[in-house]
Design an enzyme around this catalytic site. Structure first.
Site, PDB file in Angstrom:
ATOM      1  N   ARG A   1       5.613   3.119  -1.350  1.00  0.00           N
ATOM      2  CA  ARG A   1       4.742   4.082  -0.798  1.00  0.00           C
ATOM      3  C   ARG A   1       4.974   4.725   0.224  1.00  0.00           C
ATOM      4  NH1 ARG A   1       1.960  -1.152  -2.001  1.00  0.00           N
ATOM      5  NH2 ARG A   1       0.155  -0.947  -3.411  1.00  0.00           N
TER       6      ARG A   1
ATOM      7  N   LYS B   1       0.514  -3.394   1.461  1.00  0.00           N
ATOM      8  CA  LYS B   1      -0.744  -3.435   1.931  1.00  0.00           C
ATOM      9  C   LYS B   1      -1.268  -4.868   2.337  1.00  0.00           C
ATOM     10  CE  LYS B   1      -2.704   0.673  -0.622  1.00  0.00           C
ATOM     11  NZ  LYS B   1      -3.501   0.900  -1.697  1.00  0.00           N
TER      12      LYS B   1
ATOM     13  N   HIS C   1       3.609  10.152  -3.615  1.00  0.00           N
ATOM     14  CA  HIS C   1       3.075   9.377  -4.739  1.00  0.00           C
ATOM     15  C   HIS C   1       3.578   9.646  -6.088  1.00  0.00           C
ATOM     16  CE1 HIS C   1       0.669   5.731  -3.951  1.00  0.00           C
ATOM     17  NE2 HIS C   1       0.075   6.264  -5.013  1.00  0.00           N
TER      18      HIS C   1
ATOM     19  N   ARG D   1       6.482   7.899  -7.043  1.00  0.00           N
ATOM     20  CA  ARG D   1       6.099   6.367  -7.229  1.00  0.00           C
ATOM     21  C   ARG D   1       5.663   6.527  -8.864  1.00  0.00           C
ATOM     22  NH1 ARG D   1       4.290   1.634  -5.179  1.00  0.00           N
ATOM     23  NH2 ARG D   1       2.189   0.892  -5.514  1.00  0.00           N
TER      24      ARG D   1
ATOM     25  N   HIS E   1       1.341  -3.871  -6.670  1.00  0.00           N
ATOM     26  CA  HIS E   1      -0.095  -3.987  -6.984  1.00  0.00           C
ATOM     27  C   HIS E   1      -0.815  -5.006  -6.468  1.00  0.00           C
ATOM     28  CE1 HIS E   1       0.557   0.072  -9.346  1.00  0.00           C
ATOM     29  NE2 HIS E   1       0.019   0.336  -8.403  1.00  0.00           N
TER      30      HIS E   1
ATOM     31  N   TYR F   1      -0.688   3.382 -16.083  1.00  0.00           N
ATOM     32  CA  TYR F   1       0.520   4.043 -16.449  1.00  0.00           C
ATOM     33  C   TYR F   1       0.667   3.776 -18.108  1.00  0.00           C
ATOM     34  CZ  TYR F   1       1.525   4.006 -11.515  1.00  0.00           C
ATOM     35  OH  TYR F   1       1.518   4.132 -10.297  1.00  0.00           O
TER      36      TYR F   1
END
Length: 358
Positions: free
Chosen positions: A198, A222, A295, A298, A321, A330
């Site tokens: 990210r 995150k 992004h 990514r 994730h 995806y």
């Protein structure tokens, strides 16, 4: 002083009628402090939460927690959609922030229930992740290969040295600055494209996060979750050459705790710089007409890995994730690609009977 309960949530005093009386803006500040210190949300997430909640406070024009009702939330949703012309996805994000805030108010005794839970969210149309085709990525890397070379580094060093000794020092300094900008933008694109990280993760990288011996990059995701991502030899070499350019610029070795990617002034890169780099670098790449953002790079890596048979769990771990559901989006790109190939290659697709078996 407002007391705390055993969960660290600030408890508010009651007014004469038994209702909580703290102002809404004060409660927002308490919520943001808790989000950063207890929940350990990233600085960027806290900024987005603060913006959304202060917008809501401006809409209400003050008041207390008792002002937040289902009717108010419904009216606010309409306000965001119609008056502010926000997209349904953005409105959903605002409502999610409000829901988190109301959950905090329940925990602190300000509310008995979460009014956001009773409000129907606007429907968001399904949208497949954007990605660049492999030939577009290859075109970019082929066209900018010189910026990642030893020769380019040597030219940069020469201009930097001449800027302090030559009669045309100002011109040499400007040339060195331009060369550094090109070098920085190229390594930004390379790192995003090859690691699939990210934007915030890229910005947060430090010099010591690259383990050359093991060829892995340690990334802070995150919630401060750490993960290791394998680094290809080509990217290792490119980052090392870039770091040598920074050493020449700064006049010596840097410590492991210093930022990996820095501006000409030696400061850590920032979001707008990264966005500008991607938009500028892909502006002239043939066939790139859609979004140009970090992004998308990514998404491009994830889609490419899936097309080449990489299992979803491995992609999930690499992207950081929290759940497999976030990675499964995806698969839609791969299925769409499979349909295209099927329609163009299947014998019956070329005949009038192409709908056979639908």
């Amino acid at each position: 002083m407002i007391p705390e309960n055993d969960t660290g949530v600030m408890m508010n005093k009651m007014d004469g009628e038994g209702n909580n009386s703290s102002g809404l803006e004060a409660l927002v500040e308490q919520f943001l402090i808790r989000a950063k210190s207890v929940r350990r949300y990233s600085s960027r997430t806290c900024e987005l939460y603060a913006d959304a909640l202060r917008r809501f406070c401006d809409y209400l024009g003050g008041g207390t927690s008792q002002s937040i009702t289902s009717r108010v939330i419904r009216d606010y949703e309409v306000h965001l959609l119609e008056d502010c012309a926000m997209q349904p996805k953005t409105v959903n994000l605002h409502l999610s922030v409000l829901s988190s805030f109301c959950a905090f108010l329940m925990l602190s005794g300000e509310l008995k229930s979460n009014p956001v839970k009773t409000v129907r969210r606007p429907k968001v149309p399904n949208r497949l992740p954007d990605f660049y085709r492999s030939e577009q990525i290859q075109t970019y890397f082929s066209g900018t290969e010189i910026y990642a070379s030893e020769e380019f580094l040597e030219t940069f060093r020469q201009n930097l040295a001449l800027s302090a000794t030559s009669d045309n020092g100002k011109d040499c300094l400007k040339a060195a600055k331009d060369l550094y900008g090109k070098r920085l933008e190229r390594v930004i694109i390379s790192t995003l494209a090859m690691l699939g990280i990210r934007r915030s993760e890229l910005i947060g990288l430090n010099v010591g996060d690259l383990d050359i011996s093991r060829k892995v990059m340690t990334v802070r995701g995150k919630g401060d979750k750490m993960r290791e991502i394998p680094v290809l030899d080509a990217l290792c070499q490119e980052i090392l050459l870039y770091l040598k350019a920074v050493e020449a610029l700064k006049g010596g070795k840097r410590t492991a705790e210093e930022p990996m990617f820095v501006t000409w002034d030696g400061k850590r890169i920032y979001p707008v710089l990264v966005d500008r780099a991607v938009k500028g670098q892909f502006a002239d790449v043939s066939g790139v007409t859609g979004r140009r953002s970090p992004h998308v790079l990514r998404h491009t890596l994830a889609t490419g890995l899936l097309d080449r048979g990489t299992d979803l769990n491995s992609i999930k771990e690499m992207l950081g994730h929290s759940s497999l559901a976030a990675t499964q989006v995806y698969t839609h790109n791969s299925i769409a690609k499979l349909k295209q190939v099927y329609k163009s290659a299947h014998p019956r697709a070329k005949n009038k009977g192409g709908n056979y078996g639908d």
